[in-house]
Write a protein that holds these residues in place. Structure first.
Motif, mmCIF file in Angstrom:
data_model
loop_
_atom_site.group_PDB
_atom_site.id
_atom_site.type_symbol
_atom_site.label_atom_id
_atom_site.label_comp_id
_atom_site.label_asym_id
_atom_site.label_seq_id
_atom_site.Cartn_x
_atom_site.Cartn_y
_atom_site.Cartn_z
ATOM 1 N N ALA A 143 -6.792 4.751 1.074
ATOM 2 C CA ALA A 143 -8.073 4.100 1.374
ATOM 3 C C ALA A 143 -8.059 3.639 2.835
ATOM 4 N N ASP A 144 -8.812 2.581 3.149
ATOM 5 C CA ASP A 144 -8.876 2.097 4.524
ATOM 6 C C ASP A 144 -7.489 1.688 5.001
ATOM 7 N N LYS A 145 -7.108 2.190 6.159
ATOM 8 C CA LYS A 145 -5.725 2.056 6.631
ATOM 9 C C LYS A 145 -5.353 0.617 6.960
ATOM 10 N N GLN A 146 -6.321 -0.160 7.418
ATOM 11 C CA GLN A 146 -6.015 -1.548 7.766
ATOM 12 C C GLN A 146 -5.800 -2.415 6.529
ATOM 13 N N GLY A 147 -6.121 -1.868 5.354
ATOM 14 C CA GLY A 147 -5.877 -2.588 4.116
ATOM 15 C C GLY A 147 -4.587 -2.203 3.423
ATOM 16 N N TYR A 148 -3.843 -1.252 3.995
ATOM 17 C CA TYR A 148 -2.669 -0.724 3.302
ATOM 18 C C TYR A 148 -1.651 -1.802 2.901
ATOM 19 N N GLU A 149 -1.318 -2.688 3.817
ATOM 20 C CA GLU A 149 -0.290 -3.688 3.497
ATOM 21 C C GLU A 149 -0.752 -4.596 2.352
ATOM 22 N N THR A 150 -2.015 -4.973 2.363
ATOM 23 C CA THR A 150 -2.550 -5.815 1.292
ATOM 24 C C THR A 150 -2.516 -5.081 -0.035
ATOM 25 N N TYR A 151 -2.938 -3.823 -0.039
ATOM 26 C CA TYR A 151 -2.921 -3.029 -1.267
ATOM 27 C C TYR A 151 -1.489 -2.823 -1.769
ATOM 28 N N TYR A 152 -0.599 -2.572 -0.845
ATOM 29 C CA TYR A 152 0.803 -2.351 -1.203
ATOM 30 C C TYR A 152 1.391 -3.575 -1.909
ATOM 31 N N ILE A 165 5.201 3.675 -5.843
ATOM 32 C CA ILE A 165 4.012 3.638 -4.992
ATOM 33 C C ILE A 165 4.018 4.877 -4.114
ATOM 34 N N VAL A 166 2.868 5.537 -4.037
ATOM 35 C CA VAL A 166 2.686 6.708 -3.182
ATOM 36 C C VAL A 166 1.611 6.359 -2.158
ATOM 37 N N ALA A 167 1.961 6.403 -0.883
ATOM 38 C CA ALA A 167 1.011 6.061 0.182
ATOM 39 C C ALA A 167 0.687 7.304 1.004
ATOM 40 N N ASP A 168 -0.600 7.566 1.183
ATOM 41 C CA ASP A 168 -1.041 8.764 1.898
ATOM 42 C C ASP A 168 -1.259 8.469 3.380
ATOM 43 N N ASN A 169 -1.297 9.548 4.179
ATOM 44 C CA ASN A 169 -1.638 9.501 5.615
ATOM 45 C C ASN A 169 -0.637 8.735 6.461
ATOM 46 N N VAL A 176 0.800 8.471 14.982
ATOM 47 C CA VAL A 176 1.736 7.344 14.900
ATOM 48 C C VAL A 176 2.900 7.500 15.874
ATOM 49 N N ALA A 177 3.219 8.741 16.259
ATOM 50 C CA ALA A 177 4.349 8.990 17.152
ATOM 51 C C ALA A 177 3.940 9.079 18.622
ATOM 52 N N ASP A 178 2.664 8.870 18.892
ATOM 53 C CA ASP A 178 2.154 8.948 20.267
ATOM 54 C C ASP A 178 1.846 7.544 20.764
ATOM 55 N N PRO A 179 2.690 6.979 21.634
ATOM 56 C CA PRO A 179 2.480 5.601 22.096
ATOM 57 C C PRO A 179 1.184 5.401 22.869
ATOM 58 N N GLU A 187 -2.487 1.807 14.635
ATOM 59 C CA GLU A 187 -1.585 0.651 14.678
ATOM 60 C C GLU A 187 -1.300 0.131 13.276
ATOM 61 N N ALA A 188 -2.302 0.160 12.400
ATOM 62 C CA ALA A 188 -2.103 -0.316 11.025
ATOM 63 C C ALA A 188 -1.097 0.554 10.284
ATOM 64 N N ILE A 189 -1.192 1.886 10.458
ATOM 65 C CA ILE A 189 -0.238 2.772 9.806
ATOM 66 C C ILE A 189 1.155 2.585 10.385
ATOM 67 N N ARG A 190 1.265 2.422 11.690
ATOM 68 C CA ARG A 190 2.578 2.154 12.307
ATOM 69 C C ARG A 190 3.208 0.900 11.704
ATOM 70 N N GLN A 191 2.425 -0.161 11.634
ATOM 71 C CA GLN A 191 2.944 -1.418 11.098
ATOM 72 C C GLN A 191 3.330 -1.279 9.631
ATOM 73 N N PHE A 192 2.516 -0.534 8.873
ATOM 74 C CA PHE A 192 2.823 -0.308 7.468
ATOM 75 C C PHE A 192 4.132 0.450 7.323
ATOM 76 N N ASN A 193 4.313 1.499 8.117
ATOM 77 C CA ASN A 193 5.550 2.271 8.052
ATOM 78 C C ASN A 193 6.771 1.421 8.402
ATOM 79 N N GLN A 194 6.639 0.611 9.436
ATOM 80 C CA GLN A 194 7.749 -0.263 9.833
ATOM 81 C C GLN A 194 8.052 -1.299 8.749
ATOM 82 N N MET A 195 7.001 -1.847 8.168
ATOM 83 C CA MET A 195 7.185 -2.817 7.099
ATOM 84 C C MET A 195 7.922 -2.196 5.917
ATOM 85 N N LEU A 196 7.502 -1.000 5.517
ATOM 86 C CA LEU A 196 8.154 -0.325 4.405
ATOM 87 C C LEU A 196 9.620 -0.025 4.710
ATOM 88 N N HIS A 197 9.879 0.404 5.923
ATOM 89 C CA HIS A 197 11.253 0.733 6.310
ATOM 90 C C HIS A 197 12.183 -0.464 6.175
#
Length: 219
Positions: A143-152, A165-169, A176-179, A187-197
């Protein structure tokens, strides 16, 4: 030398589908109808839908929560794998998109297994947490990427130990790999990935499937 993941060229993707994908006719028709919509990019790739179906089978899931229904393709793939008494709760805010979904669910004979909730996803999740905390086997977030952490966080509470849990995109078309890319969704997906890691509550694996799919198993 470390072996690297193959780049997915158009010809290799075509080959992959030719020897792996078993897309039922009804799902092919839904995919083609959805492809005509301006927001067609929201639809999961067919090989991703088949992967979700495999995960439902492998986990023996009976209770699934989905954040982001769109036209119902991923829900249909998963619902087909549920047992007769299985249940999939799916969240969206668009009646226009989900009306398409319901048509196909009914035609496929799985509509009774799917509980569509038309409301902001966090409201649905909070309502489920009041009564069904720890009762779910699998959650799919798309869904909306900025909501990922809340949904997770909400889905993690809904899952029992060992739930998935399966997270898409999560590779987000490589952005995400291009600074140099700094928009809010990236930025939301980057933060989500870092949080999960860093999250020791789960075991994780990020797969280069479609636009990136992360699996997080609750310990």
């Amino acid at each position: 030398m470390t072996r690297q993941t193959l780049p997915m060229t158009e010809s290799l993707e075509s080959y992959l589908r030719s020897v792996s994908l078993r897309e039922p006719g009804i799902l092919r028709r839904l995919r083609k109808e959805t492809a005509k919509l301006p927001e067609a990019r929201f639809q999961v790739a067919p090989e991703q839908g088949q992967f979700l179906q495999m995960l439902v089978h492998l986990t023996g899931a009976k209770r699934v929560i989905e954040i982001g229904t769109y036209t119902g393709c991923s829900a249909l793939w998963m619902a087909e794998a549920l047992p007769e008494d299985g249940r999939l709760v799916t969240c969206d805010i668009s009646k226009e998109w989900t009306d398409i979904a319901v048509r196909y669910w009914e035609e496929a004979g799985v509509a009774e297994r799917i509980d569509l909730r038309l409301a902001p996803a966090i409201e649905t999740l909070e309502a489920l947490l009041d009564e069904e905390r720890g009762h779910y086997d699998l959650a799919f977030i798309d869904a909306d990427k900025q909501g990922y952490e809340t949904y997770y966080e909400a889905c993690l509470k809904l899952l029992h130990s060992g739930g998935l849990i399966v997270a898409d995109n999560t590779l987000w078309s490589g952005r995400v790999a291009d600074p140099a890319v700094e928009d809010a969704d990236t930025e939301a997906i980057r933060q989500f990935n870092q949080m999960l890691h860093a999250d020791e509550r789960v075991d994780i694996s990020l797969l280069p499937l479609a636009d990136g799919v992360t699996l997080a198993r609750k310990r």
